[in-house]
Motif scaffolding. Structure first.
Motif, mmCIF file in Angstrom:
data_model
loop_
_atom_site.group_PDB
_atom_site.id
_atom_site.type_symbol
_atom_site.label_atom_id
_atom_site.label_comp_id
_atom_site.label_asym_id
_atom_site.label_seq_id
_atom_site.Cartn_x
_atom_site.Cartn_y
_atom_site.Cartn_z
ATOM 1 N N ARG A 286 37.172 44.038 31.130
ATOM 2 C CA ARG A 286 36.046 44.834 30.199
ATOM 3 C C ARG A 286 37.214 44.821 28.737
ATOM 4 N N THR A 287 38.465 45.869 28.419
ATOM 5 C CA THR A 287 38.512 46.715 28.108
ATOM 6 C C THR A 287 39.976 45.145 27.661
ATOM 7 N N LYS A 288 39.903 44.275 28.407
ATOM 8 C CA LYS A 288 41.608 43.348 28.023
ATOM 9 C C LYS A 288 42.465 43.972 28.223
ATOM 10 N N SER A 289 42.637 44.926 29.200
ATOM 11 C CA SER A 289 44.022 45.382 29.611
ATOM 12 C C SER A 289 44.622 44.373 30.250
ATOM 13 N N PRO A 290 46.178 44.788 29.887
ATOM 14 C CA PRO A 290 47.498 44.144 30.720
ATOM 15 C C PRO A 290 47.789 44.687 31.750
ATOM 16 N N TYR A 291 47.423 45.918 32.690
ATOM 17 C CA TYR A 291 47.352 46.151 33.647
ATOM 18 C C TYR A 291 46.546 45.870 34.901
ATOM 19 N N ARG A 292 45.601 44.862 33.994
ATOM 20 C CA ARG A 292 44.680 43.813 34.862
ATOM 21 C C ARG A 292 45.546 42.526 36.299
ATOM 22 N N THR A 293 46.902 43.045 35.424
ATOM 23 C CA THR A 293 47.050 41.945 36.517
ATOM 24 C C THR A 293 48.220 43.206 38.031
ATOM 25 N N ASP A 294 48.589 44.061 37.785
ATOM 26 C CA ASP A 294 48.933 45.461 38.811
ATOM 27 C C ASP A 294 48.001 45.315 39.667
ATOM 28 N N ALA A 295 46.209 45.185 39.296
ATOM 29 C CA ALA A 295 45.308 45.447 39.990
ATOM 30 C C ALA A 295 45.406 44.618 40.921
ATOM 31 N N GLU A 296 45.189 43.123 40.306
ATOM 32 C CA GLU A 296 45.290 42.007 40.647
ATOM 33 C C GLU A 296 45.868 42.133 42.425
ATOM 34 N N THR A 297 47.596 42.213 41.933
ATOM 35 C CA THR A 297 48.719 42.359 42.779
ATOM 36 C C THR A 297 48.185 43.172 43.921
ATOM 37 N N LEU A 298 47.898 44.820 44.140
ATOM 38 C CA LEU A 298 47.609 45.712 44.820
ATOM 39 C C LEU A 298 45.967 44.771 45.428
ATOM 40 N N ILE A 299 45.004 44.831 44.963
ATOM 41 C CA ILE A 299 44.174 44.177 45.366
ATOM 42 C C ILE A 299 44.369 42.502 46.620
ATOM 43 N N ARG A 300 45.489 41.757 46.489
ATOM 44 C CA ARG A 300 46.530 40.910 47.253
ATOM 45 C C ARG A 300 46.481 41.496 48.616
ATOM 46 N N ILE A 301 47.378 42.428 47.549
ATOM 47 C CA ILE A 301 48.043 43.286 49.294
ATOM 48 C C ILE A 301 47.037 44.397 49.973
ATOM 49 N N VAL A 302 46.180 44.470 49.640
ATOM 50 C CA VAL A 302 44.443 45.281 50.337
ATOM 51 C C VAL A 302 44.048 43.745 51.499
ATOM 52 N N TYR A 303 43.903 43.195 51.087
ATOM 53 C CA TYR A 303 43.384 42.057 51.322
ATOM 54 C C TYR A 303 44.078 41.313 52.692
ATOM 55 N N GLY A 304 45.630 40.926 52.118
ATOM 56 C CA GLY A 304 46.125 40.587 53.515
ATOM 57 C C GLY A 304 46.081 41.694 54.470
ATOM 58 N N GLU A 305 46.069 43.069 53.878
ATOM 59 C CA GLU A 305 45.876 43.950 55.408
ATOM 60 C C GLU A 305 44.888 43.713 56.123
ATOM 61 N N LEU A 306 43.856 43.857 54.846
ATOM 62 C CA LEU A 306 42.175 43.891 55.784
ATOM 63 C C LEU A 306 42.017 42.207 57.098
ATOM 64 N N LYS A 307 42.977 41.764 56.017
ATOM 65 C CA LYS A 307 42.451 40.065 57.511
ATOM 66 C C LYS A 307 43.629 40.646 58.351
ATOM 67 N N LYS A 308 44.928 41.060 58.484
ATOM 68 C CA LYS A 308 45.423 41.485 59.876
ATOM 69 C C LYS A 308 44.293 42.354 61.114
ATOM 70 N N GLN A 309 43.457 42.871 60.177
ATOM 71 C CA GLN A 309 42.538 43.651 61.254
ATOM 72 C C GLN A 309 41.126 42.982 61.262
ATOM 73 N N GLY A 310 41.274 41.634 60.470
ATOM 74 C CA GLY A 310 40.276 40.914 60.642
ATOM 75 C C GLY A 310 38.894 40.944 60.450
ATOM 76 N N LYS A 311 38.757 41.720 59.058
ATOM 77 C CA LYS A 311 38.364 43.028 58.532
ATOM 78 C C LYS A 311 38.125 41.363 56.894
ATOM 79 N N GLU A 312 38.098 40.427 56.839
ATOM 80 C CA GLU A 312 37.862 39.292 55.779
ATOM 81 C C GLU A 312 36.690 39.941 55.033
ATOM 82 N N SER A 313 35.666 39.412 56.053
ATOM 83 C CA SER A 313 34.068 39.755 55.205
ATOM 84 C C SER A 313 33.933 41.282 54.919
#
Length: 327
Positions: A286-313
């Motif tokens: 919303r604020t057009k902050s370049p830190y958006r890319t850092d958040a995206e990276t960490l969200i992908r990492i969290v997705y990987g961990e949840l996927k390992k736990q079978g919690k993709e839903s």
């Protein structure tokens, strides 16, 4: 409605003459080099931004303009590099070959965002000024600076030594300023920063606490004490400090990113991590902050961990809650 500017290149087919060398040069268009050159222009623009007494969203807006200035040139360069393909598909008008290159100038269009994000991502990895400017916002409070001229002189000497990375000498000067003015909040803040750089986190925390006694609503020490707790491996205290800051500044994405980062990488509570990271991501966008890319990276990492736990839903459910597409 999308806005387009059309660059029409007219050439008589019979008069077109390309040497083999020229054709090879066209084929050798170096996208990475071109991106680097334009990003360096944006980086120089960002470096020139004054952060004095500005809020973070104001600084972010100026950074956005620096990037925005390069998007049109980047689009044109990329599309012009495919001129041979465009010529093949070009229409013939009155015996002339007409090649149209259309640029999307609508900042909300998918095409425009694609080019913008490429430049932004390059800057986040290669332009030190961008993160420095985002971290330098110091909103001046009543007791931020001193009215004592001698205290201010020592404070400036401290800043000079900090820039030289002689943190021990910087601390000496900041302490001399505090002898003359014990309520000099920014002096304590900078002592905290220096002790952090020296990996003396207990002393850094003590300095931030003293600053907060002078100004309990100081956003700079509140943010920095959370970081110091993180480095000191006091993760729950770091979360509490961020949560206190959130009450004072609920639109600050760094608060939610900081909490999300701690839950993701240190406390391993991926549900809480994702919920906070999504809040940070939405504010960054919303604020057009370049830190958006850092958040995206960490969200992908969290997705990987949840996927390992079978919690993709669960991942999809939390993203949906924050109106973020998982695709």
């Amino acid at each position: 409605m999308k806005k387009y500017i059309v660059y029409s290149l007219f050439a008589f087919i019979t008069s077109l003459s390309y040497s083999q060398e020229a054709k090879e040069d066209t084929l050798k268009f170096d996208k990475k080099k071109f991106l680097k050159e334009l990003s360096e222009n944006a980086c120089q623009c960002i470096d020139s931004i004054s952060t004095y007494n500005k809020k973070k969203d104001s600084i972010t807006s100026e950074i956005h303009r620096c990037i925005d200035q390069q998007v049109g040139a980047y689009q044109l360069g990329i599309k012009f590099s495919n001129i041979e393909k465009l010529k093949e598909a070009a229409e013939t008008v009155d015996g002339n070959k007409q090649v149209n290159i259309s640029l999307s100038l609508d900042p909300n269009s998918k095409e425009y965002k694609g080019y913008y994000f490429e430049i932004e991502e390059f800057l986040m990895g290669n332009c030190s000024s961008i993160k420095k400017k985002m971290a330098e916002n110091e909103i001046i409070g009543e007791k931020s600076y001193s009215n004592n001229e001698e205290a201010m002189r020592y404070y400036q000497l401290g800043l000079d030594e900090t820039k030289k990375e002689d943190f021990a000498k910087a601390i000496e000067n900041y302490k001399k300023a505090l002898v003359l003015d014990p309520n000099f909040a920014f002096a304590y803040d900078n002592i905290g920063i220096c002790y952090r750089r020296l990996n003396e986190f207990d002393k850094a925390i003590d300095a931030y606490e003293k600053s907060l006694k002078i100004d309990p609503n100081g956003t700079m020490p509140l943010m920095n004490i959370a970081v110091a707790y993180l480095y000191n491996k006091e993760y729950k205290k770091a979360v509490k400090s961020y949560e206190k800051l959130a009450k004072l500044d609920p639109t600050n994405p760094e608060v939610f990113y900081g909490i999300g980062n701690i839950y993701a990488q240190y406390l391993f509570d991926y549900e809480k991590a994702l919920d906070n990271l999504c809040q940070a991501y939405n504010i960054y966008v919303r604020t057009k902050s370049p830190y958006r890319t850092d958040a995206e990276t960490l969200i992908r990492i969290v997705y990987g961990e949840l996927k390992k736990q079978g919690k993709e839903s669960l991942f999809d459910e939390i993203l949906k809650k924050h109106n973020i597409s998982s695709k």
